[in-house]
Design an enzyme around this catalytic site. Structure first.
Site, PDB file in Angstrom:
ATOM      1  N   ARG A  65       0.850  -1.196   0.000  1.00 39.51           N
ATOM      2  CA  ARG A  65       0.000   0.000   0.000  1.00 39.51           C
ATOM      3  C   ARG A  65       0.887   1.248   0.000  1.00 39.51           C
ATOM      4  NH1 ARG A  65      -2.498   0.258   4.865  1.00 39.51           N
ATOM      5  NH2 ARG A  65      -1.544  -1.565   5.815  1.00 39.51           N
TER       6      ARG A  65
ATOM      7  N   TYR B 125       6.608   7.293  17.464  1.00 37.44           N
ATOM      8  CA  TYR B 125       6.893   7.373  16.023  1.00 37.44           C
ATOM      9  C   TYR B 125       8.083   8.300  15.750  1.00 37.44           C
ATOM     10  CZ  TYR B 125       5.777   7.969  11.025  1.00 37.44           C
ATOM     11  OH  TYR B 125       5.820   7.995   9.649  1.00 37.44           O
TER      12      TYR B 125
ATOM     13  N   ALA C 115      10.519   9.062  17.733  1.00 45.22           N
ATOM     14  CA  ALA C 115      11.748   8.405  18.196  1.00 45.22           C
ATOM     15  C   ALA C 115      12.206   7.365  17.181  1.00 45.22           C
ATOM     16  CB  ALA C 115      11.515   7.757  19.560  1.00 45.22           C
TER      17      ALA C 115
ATOM     18  N   ILE D  39       1.694  12.669   3.692  1.00 41.70           N
ATOM     19  CA  ILE D  39       1.458  12.076   2.372  1.00 41.70           C
ATOM     20  C   ILE D  39       0.116  11.346   2.408  1.00 41.70           C
ATOM     21  CG2 ILE D  39       2.418  10.526   0.604  1.00 41.70           C
ATOM     22  CD1 ILE D  39       4.345  12.884   1.348  1.00 41.70           C
TER      23      ILE D  39
HETATM   24  P1  NAP Z   1       0.606   2.495   4.797  1.00 39.32           P
HETATM   25  O1  NAP Z   1      -0.168   3.005   3.628  1.00 39.32           O
HETATM   26  O2  NAP Z   1      -0.082   2.298   6.087  1.00 39.32           O
HETATM   27  O3  NAP Z   1       1.347   1.135   4.361  1.00 39.32           O
HETATM   28  C1  NAP Z   1       2.175   0.479   5.275  1.00 39.32           C
HETATM   29  C2  NAP Z   1       2.836  -0.719   4.611  1.00 39.32           C
HETATM   30  O4  NAP Z   1       3.696  -1.342   5.580  1.00 39.32           O
HETATM   31  C3  NAP Z   1       1.846  -1.784   4.152  1.00 39.32           C
HETATM   32  O5  NAP Z   1       2.306  -2.354   2.951  1.00 39.32           O
HETATM   33  C4  NAP Z   1       1.880  -2.798   5.306  1.00 39.32           C
HETATM   34  O6  NAP Z   1       1.566  -4.141   4.911  1.00 39.32           O
HETATM   35  C5  NAP Z   1       3.367  -2.730   5.681  1.00 39.32           C
HETATM   36  N1  NAP Z   1       3.588  -3.208   7.047  1.00 39.32           N
HETATM   37  C6  NAP Z   1       3.134  -2.687   8.213  1.00 39.32           C
HETATM   38  N2  NAP Z   1       3.530  -3.441   9.260  1.00 39.32           N
HETATM   39  C7  NAP Z   1       4.269  -4.454   8.730  1.00 39.32           C
HETATM   40  C8  NAP Z   1       4.960  -5.575   9.293  1.00 39.32           C
HETATM   41  N3  NAP Z   1       4.957  -5.814  10.619  1.00 39.32           N
HETATM   42  N4  NAP Z   1       5.604  -6.411   8.459  1.00 39.32           N
HETATM   43  C9  NAP Z   1       5.602  -6.213   7.111  1.00 39.32           C
HETATM   44  N5  NAP Z   1       4.967  -5.172   6.525  1.00 39.32           N
HETATM   45  C10 NAP Z   1       4.315  -4.319   7.327  1.00 39.32           C
HETATM   46  O7  NAP Z   1       1.841   3.474   5.125  1.00 39.32           O
HETATM   47  P2  NAP Z   1       2.526   4.613   4.238  1.00 39.32           P
HETATM   48  O8  NAP Z   1       1.867   5.885   4.534  1.00 39.32           O
HETATM   49  O9  NAP Z   1       2.683   4.159   2.839  1.00 39.32           O
HETATM   50  O10 NAP Z   1       3.953   4.664   4.956  1.00 39.32           O
HETATM   51  C11 NAP Z   1       5.105   4.012   4.425  1.00 39.32           C
HETATM   52  C12 NAP Z   1       6.337   4.507   5.183  1.00 39.32           C
HETATM   53  O11 NAP Z   1       6.425   5.930   5.028  1.00 39.32           O
HETATM   54  C13 NAP Z   1       6.267   4.249   6.681  1.00 39.32           C
HETATM   55  O12 NAP Z   1       7.545   3.935   7.177  1.00 39.32           O
HETATM   56  C14 NAP Z   1       5.805   5.569   7.243  1.00 39.32           C
HETATM   57  O13 NAP Z   1       6.195   5.740   8.578  1.00 39.32           O
HETATM   58  C15 NAP Z   1       6.513   6.523   6.306  1.00 39.32           C
HETATM   59  N6  NAP Z   1       5.901   7.857   6.274  1.00 39.32           N
HETATM   60  C16 NAP Z   1       4.608   8.037   5.889  1.00 39.32           C
HETATM   61  C17 NAP Z   1       4.065   9.314   5.890  1.00 39.32           C
HETATM   62  C18 NAP Z   1       2.641   9.595   5.481  1.00 39.32           C
HETATM   63  O14 NAP Z   1       2.195  10.745   5.642  1.00 39.32           O
HETATM   64  N7  NAP Z   1       1.901   8.657   4.930  1.00 39.32           N
HETATM   65  C19 NAP Z   1       4.853  10.399   6.293  1.00 39.32           C
HETATM   66  C20 NAP Z   1       6.161  10.186   6.665  1.00 39.32           C
HETATM   67  C21 NAP Z   1       6.687   8.906   6.654  1.00 39.32           C
HETATM   68  P3  NAP Z   1       0.007  -4.655   4.919  1.00 39.32           P
HETATM   69  O15 NAP Z   1      -0.644  -3.974   3.735  1.00 39.32           O
HETATM   70  O16 NAP Z   1       0.106  -6.124   4.746  1.00 39.32           O
HETATM   71  O17 NAP Z   1      -0.568  -4.216   6.232  1.00 39.32           O
END
Ligand code: NAP
Length: 248
Positions: A15, A155, A157, A188
């Site tokens: 995702r 988060y 940290a 995002i």
């Molecule tokens: P997201 O849409 O919630 O997707 C999270 C992804 O991580 C999913 O594919 C999920 O797999 C996988 N995941 C979660 N726990 C897992 C585990 N224990 N083992 C394996 N896979 C796992 O998140 P996102 O917004 O794309 O975020 C991606 C990264 O960007 C993260 O590190 C987040 O902290 C960082 N980030 C996001 C934002 C934002 O605003 N969105 C901002 C700054 C940084 P499943 O689909 O199987 O659950």
């Protein structure tokens, strides 16, 4: 920016940002190995989409918090693809709460996924990169790890930890021509933010100079740059992709 015949391994690509990274790198010619926790249908669909760009793709269900499970994923992946060139530590979660009300499980779940998860994948993969004397490791941090955000001590940290991890590992790996960098996204539009209340979203927009949330594809383009030869002289850095949020 070409990544033809490179092998990229990405955590959490079913995702959001991870998915956009898989597609962006595949479009540039990279073969993609990715893992996920629960979204098996998304994994099948992403595999098909990645293959439509003429590259190979394999998905693996493995929990990024569990070193043995990650090691198996990396070993199977190395056998299937032959090597690893690009490692992307992307899997992450939030469990926002004021520290005064935070349960220990809210703390450990976030640290174990976001920070220990990056250790697990990097530890399992890095020796391959060091031996071949080339490679790029990219850690997805966050603006929250740079300026801090209330109700995100766990988060923030974990994401600040990833920046320290990036700087230390960059120095360890530089002599082997392996570069280590981070990307710090701001807000995002992904599932991660889908629970935010509308009034909170509007409040956030006031702190973003470019006046809008970012798109996963905009983060993926920075990752592609760091994965490619275009960034050959960059290591130990954090590229902030946040519409200007970290500077105000
Ligand atoms: P997201 O849409 O919630 O997707 C999270 C992804 O991580 C999913 O594919 C999920 O797999 C996988 N995941 C979660 N726990 C897992 C585990 N224990 N083992 C394996 N896979 C796992 O998140 P996102 O917004 O794309 O975020 C991606 C990264 O960007 C993260 O590190 C987040 O902290 C960082 N980030 C996001 C934002 C934002 O605003 N969105 C901002 C700054 C940084 P499943 O689909 O199987 O659950």
């Amino acid at each position: 920016m070409q990544l033809r015949n490179k092998i990229a391994i990405i955590s959490g690509a079913t995702r959001g940002i991870g998915r956009a990274i898989a597609i962006e790198l595949a479009k540039a010619g990279a073969n993609i190995s990715f893992n996920y926790l629960k979204s098996s249908q998304n994994a099948i669909e992403l595999e098909e989409q990645v293959k439509s760009f003429g590259v190979k793709a394999r998905s693996f269900q493995s929990d990024i918090r569990d070193f043995e499970s990650v090691k198996n994923w990396v070993e199977e992946s190395r056998e299937f693809f032959g090597t690893i060139d690009i490692v992307i530590n992307n899997a992450g979660i939030i469990k926002d709460k004021a520290l005064a009300l935070m349960d220990i499980s809210d703390w450990t779940d976030v640290i174990n996924t976001n920070l220990t998860g990056a250790f697990n994948l990097t530890r399992a993969a890095v020796i391959t990169l060091l031996k071949q004397k080339s490679g790029s490791i990219i850690n997805i941090s966050s603006v929250s790890g740079i300026r801090g955000i209330p109700r995100q001590t766990n988060y923030s940290a974990s994401k600040a930890g990833l920046i320290g991890f990036t700087k230390s590992l960059a120095q360890e790996c530089a002599g082997y021509n392996v570069r280590v960098n981070a990307v710090a996204p701001g807000f995002i539009e992904t599932d991660m933010l889908s629970d935010l209340r509308q009034d909170y979203k509007e409040k956030i927009l006031k702190f973003i100079p470019l006046g809008r949330m970012g798109r996963a594809e905009e983060v993926a383009k920075a990752v592609k740059f760091l994965a490619s030869e275009s960034s050959n002289y960059i290591t130990g850095q954090t590229i902030v992709v946040d519409g200007g949020m970290a500077i105000v």
